[in-house]
Design a protein around this motif. Structure first.
Motif, PDB file in Angstrom:
ATOM      1  N   UNK A  98       2.736   6.436  -0.949  1.00 43.45           N
ATOM      2  CA  UNK A  98       2.342   5.421  -1.923  1.00 43.45           C
ATOM      3  C   UNK A  98       1.107   4.670  -1.447  1.00 43.45           C
ATOM      4  N   UNK A  99       1.042   4.398  -0.149  1.00 43.24           N
ATOM      5  CA  UNK A  99      -0.110   3.682   0.393  1.00 43.24           C
ATOM      6  C   UNK A  99      -1.388   4.507   0.303  1.00 43.24           C
ATOM      7  N   UNK A 100      -1.258   5.810   0.506  1.00 47.80           N
ATOM      8  CA  UNK A 100      -2.439   6.655   0.375  1.00 47.80           C
ATOM      9  C   UNK A 100      -2.947   6.651  -1.063  1.00 47.80           C
ATOM     10  N   UNK A 101      -2.020   6.706  -2.020  1.00 49.58           N
ATOM     11  CA  UNK A 101      -2.420   6.651  -3.427  1.00 49.58           C
ATOM     12  C   UNK A 101      -3.031   5.295  -3.769  1.00 49.58           C
ATOM     13  N   UNK A 102      -2.411   4.244  -3.243  1.00 50.08           N
ATOM     14  CA  UNK A 102      -2.910   2.893  -3.469  1.00 50.08           C
ATOM     15  C   UNK A 102      -4.307   2.727  -2.888  1.00 50.08           C
ATOM     16  N   UNK A 103      -4.509   3.255  -1.696  1.00 54.17           N
ATOM     17  CA  UNK A 103      -5.814   3.151  -1.057  1.00 54.17           C
ATOM     18  C   UNK A 103      -6.888   3.864  -1.874  1.00 54.17           C
ATOM     19  N   UNK A 104      -6.535   5.017  -2.450  1.00 55.35           N
ATOM     20  CA  UNK A 104      -7.521   5.763  -3.229  1.00 55.35           C
ATOM     21  C   UNK A 104      -7.927   4.982  -4.492  1.00 55.35           C
ATOM     22  N   UNK A 105      -6.947   4.332  -5.137  1.00 58.84           N
ATOM     23  CA  UNK A 105      -7.272   3.507  -6.308  1.00 58.84           C
ATOM     24  C   UNK A 105      -8.189   2.358  -5.904  1.00 58.84           C
ATOM     25  N   UNK A 106      -7.851   1.720  -4.793  1.00 61.83           N
ATOM     26  CA  UNK A 106      -8.690   0.616  -4.327  1.00 61.83           C
ATOM     27  C   UNK A 106     -10.096   1.109  -3.974  1.00 61.83           C
ATOM     28  N   UNK A 107     -10.187   2.273  -3.329  1.00 63.74           N
ATOM     29  CA  UNK A 107     -11.498   2.820  -2.968  1.00 63.74           C
ATOM     30  C   UNK A 107     -12.349   3.048  -4.216  1.00 63.74           C
ATOM     31  N   UNK A 108     -11.755   3.659  -5.235  1.00 60.50           N
ATOM     32  CA  UNK A 108     -12.500   3.940  -6.467  1.00 60.50           C
ATOM     33  C   UNK A 108     -12.974   2.643  -7.112  1.00 60.50           C
ATOM     34  N   UNK A 109     -12.108   1.631  -7.131  1.00 55.63           N
ATOM     35  CA  UNK A 109     -12.488   0.351  -7.725  1.00 55.63           C
ATOM     36  C   UNK A 109     -13.626  -0.311  -6.944  1.00 55.63           C
ATOM     37  N   UNK A 110     -13.476  -0.403  -5.626  1.00 52.62           N
ATOM     38  CA  UNK A 110     -14.495  -1.081  -4.829  1.00 52.62           C
ATOM     39  C   UNK A 110     -15.824  -0.328  -4.876  1.00 52.62           C
TER      40      UNK A 110
END
Length: 231
Positions: free
Chosen positions: A86-98
């Protein structure tokens, strides 16, 4: 509590012409006008407080607020302890947003903002040299980049992501190689200071991929075979 009562309360506020900051009617008034019991009404008002539409302070009347995406996401994530997938998926969403909003954010940064970012990065390096983690400075660094964007939904999402990452171990947040993590932030601010936007984006992307690599390594180290070998 049914969602229809929340809808009726909101419709009543709209019909009354209430705007953010206005005092909302008392529970007695609302219960009478909506023909509902006070316990059900109090529950509906509480649900609206959770998402920021209604605001309350100790000893003061409730007021009408505005929708708060951050509050919604924080409420949904209360009590969640994300696993590594879940954290890896969360990190990818955050990366795309930032990464996606980085160009807009960068052009709004003032010389004073760059000075603040550089000071935060320097503090990270100083702590790293002493073997100290720098989670607060890490979060403040990213927040400082995006704070001038007039996008409360984006800000709420990023804020919620940072709060979830706060529940991760320090090794995951800053890595075991503290000097390298601190240096990544230095490279980002140096590129920003030189108006090298593409280079700054590259360094930010690299920083996120480094964090993702840590999560992958942690996941590998926690497989059943590895766990058995470590016991």
């Amino acid at each position: 509590m049914s969602s229809s009562l929340e809808d009726r309360v909101l419709a009543h506020f709209h019909d009354a012409g209430l705007r953010p900051g206005d005092v909302v009617p008392s529970e007695i008034e609302l219960a009478s006008e909506l023909r509902v019991g006070r316990p059900a009404l109090r529950e509906a008002l509480g649900a609206l407080e959770v998402i920021g539409i209604v605001q309350s302070r100790q000893g003061a009347r409730r007021t009408l607020g505005t929708f708060d995406m951050g509050a919604v996401i924080r409420t949904l994530t209360i009590g969640i302890v994300p696993d590594l997938d879940a954290l890896r998926s969360l990190l990818e969403v955050r990366r795309v947003l930032e990464i996606g909003f980085f160009p807009q954010a960068a052009v709004k940064l003032s010389p004073e903002d760059i000075v603040q970012l550089r000071a935060l990065a320097n503090t990270m390096q100083e702590k790293a040299s002493r073997g100290e983690v720098f989670i607060a400075e890490d979060q403040a660094f990213h927040a400082a980049i995006y704070r001038h964007l007039d996008n409360p939904i984006l800000w709420g999402l990023l804020e919620a992501f940072w709060e979830l990452f706060d529940h991760m171990g320090a090794d995951t947040r800053t890595g075991t190689n503290l000097p390298a993590t601190a240096a990544a932030h230095v490279r980002i601010v140096e590129a920003l200071g030189a108006s090298e936007l593409a280079l700054a984006v590259h360094h930010l992307n690299s920083h996120f991929f480094d964090v993702r690599a840590r999560l992958v390594r942690q996941g590998t180290s926690q497989t059943p075979d590895n766990q058995g070998a470590s016991q």
